[in-house]
Write a protein that holds these residues in place. Structure first.
Motif, PDB file in Angstrom:
ATOM      1  N   LEU A 100       0.924 -12.374   9.531  1.00  0.00           N
ATOM      2  CA  LEU A 100       0.911 -11.912   8.140  1.00  0.00           C
ATOM      3  C   LEU A 100      -0.447 -11.303   7.797  1.00  0.00           C
ATOM      4  N   THR A 101      -1.523 -11.943   8.252  1.00  0.00           N
ATOM      5  CA  THR A 101      -2.866 -11.443   7.988  1.00  0.00           C
ATOM      6  C   THR A 101      -3.075 -10.056   8.601  1.00  0.00           C
ATOM      7  N   ILE A 102      -2.675  -9.910   9.856  1.00  0.00           N
ATOM      8  CA  ILE A 102      -2.874  -8.637  10.556  1.00  0.00           C
ATOM      9  C   ILE A 102      -2.028  -7.524   9.941  1.00  0.00           C
ATOM     10  N   SER A 103      -0.749  -7.804   9.702  1.00  0.00           N
ATOM     11  CA  SER A 103       0.132  -6.766   9.161  1.00  0.00           C
ATOM     12  C   SER A 103      -0.263  -6.392   7.739  1.00  0.00           C
ATOM     13  N   THR A 104      -0.716  -7.373   6.939  1.00  0.00           N
ATOM     14  CA  THR A 104      -1.190  -7.084   5.591  1.00  0.00           C
ATOM     15  C   THR A 104      -2.459  -6.240   5.643  1.00  0.00           C
ATOM     16  N   GLY A 105      -3.364  -6.577   6.577  1.00  0.00           N
ATOM     17  CA  GLY A 105      -4.591  -5.804   6.734  1.00  0.00           C
ATOM     18  C   GLY A 105      -4.318  -4.359   7.102  1.00  0.00           C
ATOM     19  N   ILE A 106      -3.309  -4.137   7.947  1.00  0.00           N
ATOM     20  CA  ILE A 106      -2.942  -2.766   8.330  1.00  0.00           C
ATOM     21  C   ILE A 106      -2.385  -1.998   7.141  1.00  0.00           C
ATOM     22  N   LEU A 107      -1.502  -2.645   6.372  1.00  0.00           N
ATOM     23  CA  LEU A 107      -0.865  -1.970   5.242  1.00  0.00           C
ATOM     24  C   LEU A 107      -1.828  -1.735   4.083  1.00  0.00           C
ATOM     25  N   GLU A 108      -2.919  -2.496   4.018  1.00  0.00           N
ATOM     26  CA  GLU A 108      -3.897  -2.337   2.939  1.00  0.00           C
ATOM     27  C   GLU A 108      -4.527  -0.944   2.927  1.00  0.00           C
ATOM     28  N   VAL A 109      -4.586  -0.304   4.084  1.00  0.00           N
ATOM     29  CA  VAL A 109      -5.278   0.993   4.165  1.00  0.00           C
ATOM     30  C   VAL A 109      -4.414   2.149   3.676  1.00  0.00           C
ATOM     31  N   PHE A 110      -3.126   1.900   3.484  1.00  0.00           N
ATOM     32  CA  PHE A 110      -2.220   2.960   3.034  1.00  0.00           C
ATOM     33  C   PHE A 110      -2.107   2.968   1.515  1.00  0.00           C
ATOM     34  N   SER A 111      -1.986   4.152   0.949  1.00  0.00           N
ATOM     35  CA  SER A 111      -1.816   4.283  -0.501  1.00  0.00           C
ATOM     36  C   SER A 111      -0.413   3.849  -0.892  1.00  0.00           C
ATOM     37  N   PRO A 112      -0.254   3.204  -2.071  1.00  0.00           N
ATOM     38  CA  PRO A 112       1.081   2.796  -2.541  1.00  0.00           C
ATOM     39  C   PRO A 112       2.001   4.012  -2.689  1.00  0.00           C
ATOM     40  N   PHE A 113       3.262   3.854  -2.315  1.00  0.00           N
ATOM     41  CA  PHE A 113       4.189   4.972  -2.437  1.00  0.00           C
ATOM     42  C   PHE A 113       5.521   4.566  -3.072  1.00  0.00           C
ATOM     43  N   LEU A 114       5.659   3.281  -3.451  1.00  0.00           N
ATOM     44  CA  LEU A 114       6.852   2.833  -4.155  1.00  0.00           C
ATOM     45  C   LEU A 114       6.423   2.136  -5.438  1.00  0.00           C
ATOM     46  N   ILE A 115       6.182   2.919  -6.478  1.00  0.00           N
ATOM     47  CA  ILE A 115       5.675   2.373  -7.734  1.00  0.00           C
ATOM     48  C   ILE A 115       6.689   2.588  -8.844  1.00  0.00           C
ATOM     49  N   GLY A 116       6.865   1.568  -9.670  1.00  0.00           N
ATOM     50  CA  GLY A 116       7.829   1.655 -10.774  1.00  0.00           C
ATOM     51  C   GLY A 116       8.606   0.366 -10.887  1.00  0.00           C
TER      52      GLY A 116
END
Length: 204
Positions: A100-116
């Motif tokens: 969970l830590t590693i996958s969350t760390g990877i996703l942190e660098v991407f900009s949000p794309f599902l907002i609403g």
């Protein structure tokens, strides 16, 4: 019949063989959970419960990395699981939390794309969250310190794991109300209620 996560006398050779099958499933569950957090819940101002929820609030307020907080705050609960549920459970939990830590760390660098804050988006996030947690629990581990507490409570009471998780996290959502306001707290509670329901389904 309630699945037992207490100590077991299963031979190590058989356990290792099962573990080779369970580790990929635990990793998949952790990845689904991190997608729910980083892609849906956090960008839309929602929080998870438990240590993950506390980590999300600290990350938002103080600017700390969520992935680092997830790892550090969950370490004491790995030891708690080791003492009360056995070293095999503790190992599986360590694998889950690390994934969970590693996958969350990877996703942190991407900009949000599902907002609403749409109902559909909330439901998707809740289902992914519950499914991820449920898969890990079903395979003998946990992703959050409160999951460990919930397993202990469930083993000693009539509460299901999902019900125990929800009861423990009432305090977290009170804090969410203080920091994020009534709307964010209420939506987070609804989301988490859906997730805990999915947890019980995924575990069976």
């Amino acid at each position: 019949m309630r699945r037992s996560y207490l100590r077991t006398n299963k031979p190590y050779k058989l356990y290792i063989a099962e573990l080779m099958l369970k580790i990929p499933r635990i990793m998949i569950g952790a990845i689904l959970t991190s997608i729910s957090l980083e892609v849906i819940l956090i960008p839309n101002g929602l929080i998870d419960g438990g240590i993950t929820g506390i980590s999300m609030m600290l990350s938002e307020i103080m600017g700390f990395s969520l992935s680092v907080l997830l790892f550090l705050l969950n370490i004491p609960f790995i030891f708690l699981g080791y003492v009360h549920l056995g070293k095999r459970f503790a190992f599986s939990t360590a694998v889950g939390i690390s994934s969970l830590t590693i996958s969350t760390g990877i996703l942190e660098v991407f900009s949000p794309f599902l907002i609403g804050n749409t109902i559909l988006l909330i439901c998707i996030g809740a289902i992914l969250l519950g499914l991820g947690i449920g898969i890990v629990l079903r395979n003998g581990g946990a992703l959050d310190g409160t999951d460990v507490l919930a397993l202990l409570i469930s083993s000693k009471t009539s509460l299901s794991v999902g019900e125990a998780i929800f009861a423990i996290n009432i305090f977290i959502f009170i804090l969410a109300f203080l920091f994020f306001g009534l709307k964010g707290a209420v939506i987070s509670i609804i989301t988490y209620y859906i997730a805990t329901t999915v947890v019980d389904i995924a575990r069976t």
